[in-house]
Write a protein that holds these residues in place. Sequence first.
Motif, PDB file in Angstrom:
ATOM      1  N   GLN A 147       0.841  -1.191   0.000  1.00  0.00           N
ATOM      2  CA  GLN A 147       0.000   0.000   0.000  1.00  0.00           C
ATOM      3  C   GLN A 147       0.876   1.241   0.000  1.00  0.00           C
ATOM      4  OE1 GLN A 147      -2.144  -0.680   3.741  1.00  0.00           O
ATOM      5  NE2 GLN A 147      -3.981  -1.134   2.549  1.00  0.00           N
ATOM      6  N   LYS A 148       0.287   2.353  -0.420  1.00  0.00           N
ATOM      7  CA  LYS A 148       0.902   3.665  -0.251  1.00  0.00           C
ATOM      8  C   LYS A 148       0.023   4.422   0.732  1.00  0.00           C
ATOM      9  CE  LYS A 148       3.363   4.563  -4.563  1.00  0.00           C
ATOM     10  NZ  LYS A 148       3.511   5.470  -5.712  1.00  0.00           N
ATOM     11  N   SER A 149       0.653   5.147   1.646  1.00  0.00           N
ATOM     12  CA  SER A 149      -0.079   5.891   2.665  1.00  0.00           C
ATOM     13  C   SER A 149      -0.004   7.390   2.404  1.00  0.00           C
ATOM     14  CB  SER A 149       0.497   5.597   4.050  1.00  0.00           C
ATOM     15  OG  SER A 149       0.228   4.258   4.397  1.00  0.00           O
ATOM     16  N   PHE A 150      -1.097   8.075   2.756  1.00  0.00           N
ATOM     17  CA  PHE A 150      -1.221   9.513   2.552  1.00  0.00           C
ATOM     18  C   PHE A 150      -1.845  10.141   3.783  1.00  0.00           C
ATOM     19  CE2 PHE A 150      -1.378   7.312  -1.424  1.00  0.00           C
ATOM     20  CZ  PHE A 150      -0.503   8.029  -2.223  1.00  0.00           C
ATOM     21  N   LYS A 151      -1.432  11.366   4.085  1.00  0.00           N
ATOM     22  CA  LYS A 151      -1.990  12.089   5.226  1.00  0.00           C
ATOM     23  C   LYS A 151      -3.474  12.347   4.972  1.00  0.00           C
ATOM     24  CE  LYS A 151      -1.670  16.103   7.999  1.00  0.00           C
ATOM     25  NZ  LYS A 151      -1.223  17.273   8.460  1.00  0.00           N
ATOM     26  N   TRP A 152      -4.287  12.165   6.000  1.00  0.00           N
ATOM     27  CA  TRP A 152      -5.736  12.416   5.944  1.00  0.00           C
ATOM     28  C   TRP A 152      -5.988  13.745   6.635  1.00  0.00           C
ATOM     29  CZ3 TRP A 152      -9.959   9.875   3.909  1.00  0.00           C
ATOM     30  CH2 TRP A 152     -11.214  10.272   4.357  1.00  0.00           C
ATOM     31  N   SER A 153      -6.615  14.680   5.948  1.00  0.00           N
ATOM     32  CA  SER A 153      -6.892  15.993   6.535  1.00  0.00           C
ATOM     33  C   SER A 153      -8.367  16.367   6.387  1.00  0.00           C
ATOM     34  CB  SER A 153      -6.009  17.053   5.868  1.00  0.00           C
ATOM     35  OG  SER A 153      -6.236  17.066   4.471  1.00  0.00           O
ATOM     36  N   TYR A 154      -9.244  15.362   6.378  1.00  0.00           N
ATOM     37  CA  TYR A 154     -10.661  15.585   6.090  1.00  0.00           C
ATOM     38  C   TYR A 154     -11.558  15.381   7.305  1.00  0.00           C
ATOM     39  CZ  TYR A 154      -8.371  14.816   1.634  1.00  0.00           C
ATOM     40  OH  TYR A 154      -7.495  14.875   0.589  1.00  0.00           O
ATOM     41  N   GLY A 155     -10.980  15.299   8.489  1.00  0.00           N
ATOM     42  CA  GLY A 155     -11.755  15.149   9.709  1.00  0.00           C
ATOM     43  C   GLY A 155     -12.051  13.695  10.041  1.00  0.00           C
ATOM     44  N   PRO A 156     -12.712  13.468  11.189  1.00  0.00           N
ATOM     45  CA  PRO A 156     -13.059  12.106  11.594  1.00  0.00           C
ATOM     46  C   PRO A 156     -14.112  11.510  10.664  1.00  0.00           C
ATOM     47  CG  PRO A 156     -13.993  13.707  13.121  1.00  0.00           C
ATOM     48  CD  PRO A 156     -13.143  14.468  12.157  1.00  0.00           C
ATOM     49  N   VAL A 157     -14.162  10.178  10.608  1.00  0.00           N
ATOM     50  CA  VAL A 157     -15.133   9.471   9.774  1.00  0.00           C
ATOM     51  C   VAL A 157     -16.139   8.775  10.691  1.00  0.00           C
ATOM     52  CG1 VAL A 157     -15.468   7.648   8.061  1.00  0.00           C
ATOM     53  CG2 VAL A 157     -13.494   9.178   7.891  1.00  0.00           C
ATOM     54  N   GLN A 158     -17.416   9.004  10.407  1.00  0.00           N
ATOM     55  CA  GLN A 158     -18.493   8.413  11.198  1.00  0.00           C
ATOM     56  C   GLN A 158     -18.546   6.903  10.988  1.00  0.00           C
ATOM     57  OE1 GLN A 158     -20.617   9.856  13.463  1.00  0.00           O
ATOM     58  NE2 GLN A 158     -21.224   7.746  13.846  1.00  0.00           N
ATOM     59  N   GLY A 159     -18.769   6.173  12.062  1.00  0.00           N
ATOM     60  CA  GLY A 159     -18.961   4.734  11.981  1.00  0.00           C
ATOM     61  C   GLY A 159     -20.425   4.397  11.793  1.00  0.00           C
ATOM     62  N   LYS A 160     -20.689   3.274  11.135  1.00  0.00           N
ATOM     63  CA  LYS A 160     -22.069   2.805  10.986  1.00  0.00           C
ATOM     64  C   LYS A 160     -22.560   2.353  12.359  1.00  0.00           C
ATOM     65  CE  LYS A 160     -21.194   1.227   6.311  1.00  0.00           C
ATOM     66  NZ  LYS A 160     -20.863   0.063   5.502  1.00  0.00           N
ATOM     67  N   ALA A 161     -23.779   2.721  12.716  1.00  0.00           N
ATOM     68  CA  ALA A 161     -24.371   2.371  14.018  1.00  0.00           C
ATOM     69  C   ALA A 161     -23.413   2.726  15.159  1.00  0.00           C
ATOM     70  CB  ALA A 161     -24.765   0.893  14.053  1.00  0.00           C
ATOM     71  N   ASP A 162     -22.730   3.866  15.012  1.00  0.00           N
ATOM     72  CA  ASP A 162     -21.771   4.358  16.014  1.00  0.00           C
ATOM     73  C   ASP A 162     -20.627   3.395  16.300  1.00  0.00           C
ATOM     74  OD1 ASP A 162     -22.883   6.871  16.317  1.00  0.00           O
ATOM     75  OD2 ASP A 162     -24.291   6.188  17.847  1.00  0.00           O
ATOM     76  N   ASN A 163     -20.265   2.571  15.317  1.00  0.00           N
ATOM     77  CA  ASN A 163     -19.131   1.656  15.424  1.00  0.00           C
ATOM     78  C   ASN A 163     -17.986   2.223  14.584  1.00  0.00           C
ATOM     79  OD1 ASN A 163     -17.252  -0.375  15.350  1.00  0.00           O
ATOM     80  ND2 ASN A 163     -18.619  -1.915  14.466  1.00  0.00           N
ATOM     81  N   ALA A 164     -17.014   2.831  15.238  1.00  0.00           N
ATOM     82  CA  ALA A 164     -15.896   3.468  14.532  1.00  0.00           C
ATOM     83  C   ALA A 164     -15.114   2.480  13.666  1.00  0.00           C
ATOM     84  CB  ALA A 164     -14.959   4.139  15.531  1.00  0.00           C
ATOM     85  N   GLY A 165     -15.160   1.193  13.984  1.00  0.00           N
ATOM     86  CA  GLY A 165     -14.457   0.176  13.214  1.00  0.00           C
ATOM     87  C   GLY A 165     -15.154  -0.206  11.923  1.00  0.00           C
TER      88      GLY A 165
END
Length: 179
Positions: A147-165
């Motif tokens: 994989q190639k990794s890139f910095k994320w600068s778009y804020g937190p991502v909502q989890g489905k049914a409040d499950n962050a995973g």
Amino acid sequence: MRAAPLAVTALAAALLLTGCSGDGDSSGGDSAAASPSNGTTCRIGAMDVEVGPANVAPAAGDTGNIPVTLTNQSAECTLDGFAGIDLNGADSSASVSPAADAKSTKVTLAKGTAATFTLTYTRGKAGDKGSLDVKTLAIGLAGADTQKSFKWSYGPVQGKADNAGDPTASVGAFTQAGD
């Protein structure tokens, strides 16, 4: 009895390809990328990858879209399936599934040509247990383990049914870029 020589040839080719798989280096290095004996599967290490510019989700509950452009810098190859996307936080990560309505397509890229796909996500609330505080975006291609990794600068991502995973995010199909 031509079947036996064909079977032996196919087995030899399969073993050769297996011996050329990536080394699992998450830095984006793909030792198999430069070798034309790999067949036609595109390798992330042979791609210039541009993430964005994004249509950023401005507030919690909003949807954002991040286009990703892959430009082939090696011999002709084929993208098949979907990009493998992992969203990585400081102490957890989550994989992103293909969009429910997306249909996988094969895209063949000559050297110097590009394909795109879109990552769609729903922004979560900062500090909320149901949101993944993403730090990096890792992109891989089908058929390779790098994989190639890139910095994320778009804020937190909502989890489905409040499950962050289980992020409320999806990856679209590859499409040919340009003409």
